[in-house]
Design an enzyme around this catalytic site. Structure first.
Site, PDB file in Angstrom:
ATOM      1  N   PRO A  26     -13.014  -6.889 -44.191  1.00 43.69           N
ATOM      2  CG  PRO A  26     -14.568  -7.076 -42.448  1.00 43.69           C
ATOM      3  CD  PRO A  26     -13.880  -7.878 -43.512  1.00 43.69           C
ATOM      4  N   GLY A  60      -9.052  -5.099 -43.739  1.00 46.67           N
ATOM      5  CA  GLY A  60      -7.864  -4.991 -44.584  1.00 46.67           C
ATOM      6  C   GLY A  60      -6.842  -6.079 -44.391  1.00 46.67           C
ATOM      7  NE  ARG A  61      -6.931  -9.635 -48.774  1.00 48.53           N
ATOM      8  CZ  ARG A  61      -7.803 -10.624 -49.059  1.00 48.53           C
ATOM      9  NH1 ARG A  61      -7.859 -11.680 -48.276  1.00 48.53           N
ATOM     10  NH2 ARG A  61      -8.599 -10.547 -50.114  1.00 48.53           N
ATOM     11  CB  ALA A  78      -2.337  -7.314 -33.398  1.00 48.31           C
ATOM     12  CE1 TYR A  93     -13.764 -19.510 -48.818  1.00 43.12           C
ATOM     13  CE2 TYR A  93     -15.493 -19.264 -47.175  1.00 43.12           C
ATOM     14  CZ  TYR A  93     -14.779 -18.758 -48.248  1.00 43.12           C
ATOM     15  OH  TYR A  93     -15.069 -17.509 -48.737  1.00 43.12           O
ATOM     16  CG  HIS A 118     -16.527 -18.700 -54.151  1.00 42.79           C
ATOM     17  ND1 HIS A 118     -16.025 -19.651 -53.290  1.00 42.79           N
ATOM     18  CD2 HIS A 118     -15.988 -17.527 -53.727  1.00 42.79           C
ATOM     19  CE1 HIS A 118     -15.236 -19.075 -52.409  1.00 42.79           C
ATOM     20  NE2 HIS A 118     -15.191 -17.797 -52.659  1.00 42.79           N
ATOM     21  CG  PHE A 173      -2.353  -3.801 -43.841  1.00 43.39           C
ATOM     22  CD1 PHE A 173      -1.096  -3.688 -43.263  1.00 43.39           C
ATOM     23  CD2 PHE A 173      -2.439  -4.323 -45.126  1.00 43.39           C
ATOM     24  CE1 PHE A 173       0.049  -4.095 -43.941  1.00 43.39           C
ATOM     25  CE2 PHE A 173      -1.307  -4.729 -45.812  1.00 43.39           C
ATOM     26  CZ  PHE A 173      -0.061  -4.619 -45.229  1.00 43.39           C
ATOM     27  CG  LEU A 174      -7.775  -1.424 -42.281  1.00 43.45           C
ATOM     28  CD1 LEU A 174      -9.112  -1.385 -43.007  1.00 43.45           C
ATOM     29  CD2 LEU A 174      -7.092  -0.051 -42.339  1.00 43.45           C
ATOM     30  CB  THR A 175      -6.215  -5.246 -36.549  1.00 40.86           C
ATOM     31  OG1 THR A 175      -4.886  -5.749 -36.784  1.00 40.86           O
ATOM     32  CG2 THR A 175      -7.169  -5.855 -37.566  1.00 40.86           C
TER      33      THR A 175
END
Length: 293
Positions: free
Chosen positions: A167, A169-170, A176, A19, A87, A172-174
């Protein structure tokens, strides 16, 4: 952000040597150095096994893994981590061989527990026979439910924690989700099937119902996504990431929601298994993760 997480009671930090090419670990190490008591408050996890060589993308050789962990410890400014992951599993070694390497690192006191990322249930069982595997990290959310086809069950049977990354969905599940223009600016999403047209528009439309449900329940969508994961059992640990304090508050709110059977049924109605359009990875992104269903 780390100060805000600690103040809110967050006690798990997940990082990796790749990272930011080690920069993530350096930032965490600097924070530990200037924040008395912070290290003791945190379960610290890092990973190794992805290389920067075009000739060999994944390396689980014993010497390589130990050298990588030593470098991570130096960047983090600590003498051990609480959890050290593979990893990406390198198939030139058997699961038993890699687990044996991990056990030796535990015996040397460089990590207190060990784990794998993106492996199949069969690989987990073989590794576990050689060394207790404390955690398996896998993408798991309302948009990615493949772990329910064996990994969730195997983790539960062995007492291994399933650490669920992405968690929400990148995004999608927010409330915004990333705009399509934003998607095009991010290296991972611009070539990811779920974010390419026409899948992107279809996935936004599909998750509009989830956002509406969350609003009807008086909760942020991200909080509801986290609460759903926690409701999948005490062996599931979501690890969201954010750079935004308001989003952090939404994620933490998810740990406070106790979903009823009726709530879970309503969520399942608006986002049934298999709703997402497009594969979760493209061909290049699938190099390394194990498919098992």
């Amino acid at each position: 952000m780390l100060d805000a997480c600690r103040a809110a009671g967050v006690s798990h930090i997940d990082t990796s040597n790749v990272y930011g090419n080690g920069r993530s670990e350096e930032i965490i190490g600097d924070w530990f150095a200037r924040t008395p008591g912070a290290r003791q408050d945190m379960v610290l996890a890092t990973k190794a096994g992805i290389t920067r060589s075009p000739d060999r993308r994944f390396n689980n050789d014993p010497d390589y893994l130990e050298a990588s962990l030593d470098e991570s410890l130096q960047r983090l400014g600590v003498d051990h981590v609480d959890l050290f992951y593979i990893h990406r599993y390198d198939r030139s070694h058997s699961p038993e061989e890699v687990a044996g390497t991990l056990k030796r690192l535990m015996d040397k006191g460089k990590t207190r527990a060990v784990g794998f990322s993106e492996i199949a249930p069969s690989t987990l069982r073989r590794a576990f026979a050689e060394c207790p595997i404390a955690a398996v990290q896998s993408e798991y959310s309302l948009s990615t439910r493949a772990p329910e086809l064996g990994l969730v069950q195997t983790c539960r049977a062995l007492g291994t924690t399933l650490v669920a990354f992405s968690p929400v969905g990148r995004a999608f599940l927010t409330d915004a989700p990333f705009s399509f223009d934003k998607v095009q600016s991010l290296a991972f999403t611009k070539g990811n099937p779920r974010f390419m047209q026409p899948n992107y528009d279809a996935n936004i439309a599909a998750t509009d119902g989830f956002r509406a449900l969350a609003a009807d329940m008086g909760e942020p969508a991200a909080a509801l996504a986290i609460a759903w994961l926690i409701a999948q059992g005490d062996r599931v640990l979501p690890i969201p990431g954010t750079k935004d304090l308001s989003h952090l508050a939404e994620l933490i709110r998810g740990t406070e929601i106790d979903l009823s059977a009726e709530d879970l049924a309503r969520i399942e109605t608006v986002l049934p298994v298999g709703w997402a359009h497009g594969d979760r990875y493209n061909a290049a992104q699938w190099e390394g993760p194990e498919r098992y269903c």
